[in-house]
Write a protein that holds these residues in place. Structure first.
Motif, short mmCIF file in Angstrom:
data_model
loop_
_atom_site.label_atom_id
_atom_site.label_comp_id
_atom_site.label_asym_id
_atom_site.label_seq_id
_atom_site.Cartn_x
_atom_site.Cartn_y
_atom_site.Cartn_z
N PHE A 62 0.82 -1.21 0.00
CA PHE A 62 0.00 0.00 0.00
C PHE A 62 0.86 1.27 0.00
N CYS A 63 1.91 1.24 -0.80
CA CYS A 63 2.84 2.37 -0.91
C CYS A 63 2.21 3.48 -1.76
N GLY A 64 2.06 4.66 -1.18
CA GLY A 64 1.45 5.77 -1.91
C GLY A 64 2.28 6.24 -3.08
N GLY A 65 3.61 6.19 -2.95
CA GLY A 65 4.47 6.60 -4.05
C GLY A 65 4.35 5.69 -5.24
N CYS A 66 4.30 4.39 -4.99
CA CYS A 66 4.15 3.43 -6.08
C CYS A 66 2.77 3.54 -6.72
N GLU A 67 1.77 3.80 -5.89
CA GLU A 67 0.42 3.99 -6.43
C GLU A 67 0.37 5.21 -7.34
N ALA A 68 1.01 6.30 -6.89
CA ALA A 68 1.03 7.52 -7.70
C ALA A 68 1.76 7.30 -9.02
N ALA A 69 2.83 6.52 -8.97
CA ALA A 69 3.57 6.23 -10.20
C ALA A 69 2.73 5.42 -11.17
N LEU A 70 1.99 4.45 -10.63
CA LEU A 70 1.21 3.57 -11.50
C LEU A 70 0.01 4.29 -12.10
N LEU A 101 1.85 -2.14 -16.31
CA LEU A 101 0.62 -1.86 -17.06
C LEU A 101 0.46 -2.82 -18.24
N ALA A 102 1.58 -3.28 -18.79
CA ALA A 102 1.51 -4.24 -19.89
C ALA A 102 0.94 -5.58 -19.43
N HIS A 103 1.09 -5.85 -18.12
CA HIS A 103 0.58 -7.11 -17.57
C HIS A 103 -0.87 -7.01 -17.12
N HIS A 104 -1.33 -5.79 -16.89
CA HIS A 104 -2.66 -5.60 -16.31
C HIS A 104 -3.48 -4.67 -17.20
N ARG A 127 -5.61 -4.74 -6.82
CA ARG A 127 -4.54 -4.80 -5.83
C ARG A 127 -3.31 -5.53 -6.36
N SER A 128 -3.49 -6.53 -7.20
CA SER A 128 -2.34 -7.29 -7.73
C SER A 128 -1.42 -6.40 -8.55
N ALA A 129 -2.00 -5.45 -9.28
CA ALA A 129 -1.18 -4.54 -10.08
C ALA A 129 -0.37 -3.62 -9.18
N PHE A 130 -0.99 -3.10 -8.14
CA PHE A 130 -0.28 -2.20 -7.24
C PHE A 130 0.81 -2.94 -6.48
N GLN A 131 0.53 -4.18 -6.09
CA GLN A 131 1.56 -4.95 -5.40
C GLN A 131 2.74 -5.24 -6.33
N GLU A 132 2.44 -5.57 -7.57
CA GLU A 132 3.51 -5.80 -8.53
C GLU A 132 4.36 -4.54 -8.70
N MET A 133 3.72 -3.39 -8.71
CA MET A 133 4.44 -2.13 -8.81
C MET A 133 5.35 -1.94 -7.61
N GLU A 134 4.88 -2.27 -6.43
CA GLU A 134 5.67 -2.14 -5.21
C GLU A 134 6.90 -3.05 -5.24
N LEU A 135 6.71 -4.25 -5.75
CA LEU A 135 7.83 -5.19 -5.85
C LEU A 135 8.83 -4.73 -6.91
N GLU A 136 8.31 -4.23 -8.02
CA GLU A 136 9.20 -3.76 -9.08
C GLU A 136 10.00 -2.53 -8.63
N GLY A 137 9.40 -1.73 -7.75
CA GLY A 137 10.11 -0.57 -7.24
C GLY A 137 11.38 -0.96 -6.50
N VAL A 138 11.34 -2.05 -5.76
CA VAL A 138 12.54 -2.55 -5.07
C VAL A 138 13.62 -2.91 -6.09
N LYS A 139 13.22 -3.56 -7.17
CA LYS A 139 14.18 -3.96 -8.20
C LYS A 139 14.79 -2.75 -8.91
N VAL A 140 13.99 -1.69 -9.10
CA VAL A 140 14.51 -0.47 -9.71
C VAL A 140 15.62 0.12 -8.84
N SER A 141 15.38 0.18 -7.54
CA SER A 141 16.38 0.75 -6.65
C SER A 141 17.65 -0.10 -6.61
N LEU A 142 17.50 -1.40 -6.63
CA LEU A 142 18.69 -2.28 -6.66
C LEU A 142 19.49 -2.07 -7.94
N ALA A 143 18.80 -1.95 -9.06
CA ALA A 143 19.49 -1.72 -10.33
C ALA A 143 20.22 -0.38 -10.31
#
Length: 212
Positions: free
Chosen positions: A105-113, A143-146, A152-168
């Protein structure tokens, strides 16, 4: 100021119980810090890394911002708060691990999506809009997946992808990449599910998260 007053009440409890109990620890910390772990987390008030990890003072060097984002390496004359903290942790404190922790339920990820701040550039919301630009590639992939209405599944996927963006993006910093390559620094991705209190860890070999 009832909100701040509650904080003062908490401080007074700390001075009465917490400070005396850990007095030796605080005296040690007054001489300097030597945390082995840096944690990059969201500013969200519901996800305090010290609470999630039940950590003591001095155990973690913590940076918090909207959506737990790390920008890419940009050695220019602009102000880079996250980059400066990262540089200090890696090159001066010599932390051995960096943990990026996203959350549900990250507001930043929701705003991005939802692109809810796209019209805010140049006005109120400009800094938020520009900051979450870092998630644009991840947003497009999600968005290509949803298709259609976002659940909620789309927002959760966005939250998980956000972690990967920061690691990259962490790996674009030369002194991070060099230390990871030599084995003196390890990067980890994590995700805290607010609704059930479960911490998930990222397996970068297959890109999946599993409960710790």
């Amino acid at each position: 100021m009832p909100g701040f007053q509650r904080l003062l009440d908490g401080y007074r409890r700390f001075r009465t119980t917490g400070w005396p109990r850990e007095r030796a620890r605080w005296s040690e910390l007054a001489e300097g810090q030597s945390p082995e772990v840096m944690v990059i987390a969201c500013s969200d008030s519901r996800v305090d890394p010290a609470t999630v990890f039940d950590a003591n003072p001095g155990e973690m060097f913590v940076v918090r911002n909207v959506a737990a984002l790390v920008p890419p390496y940009q050695p220019d004359s602009n102000y880079h708060g996250v980059s400066a903290a990262l540089e200090f942790a890696v090159t001066q404190l010599k932390v051995r691990e960096i943990v990026v922790i996203g959350h549900g339920f990250c507001g930043g990820c929701e705003a991005a999506l939802t692109r809810s701040f796209d019209d805010a550039r140049g006005g109120e919301g400009h800094f938020i809009a520009h900051w979450i630009d870092l998630l644009d590639p991840a947003r497009d992939a999600v968005l290509a997946h949803h298709q259609g209405a976002l659940g909620r599944s789309a927002f959760q996927e966005m939250e998980l992808e956000g972690v990967k963006v920061s690691l990259a993006n962490l790996r674009t910093f030369p002194w991070v990449a060099a230390r990871e390559a030599e084995g003196s620094l390890r990067l980890r991705g994590a995700y805290f599910a607010i609704s059930d209190g479960i911490l998930h860890l990222l397996d970068e070999t297959d890109g999946t998260f599993a409960p710790a």
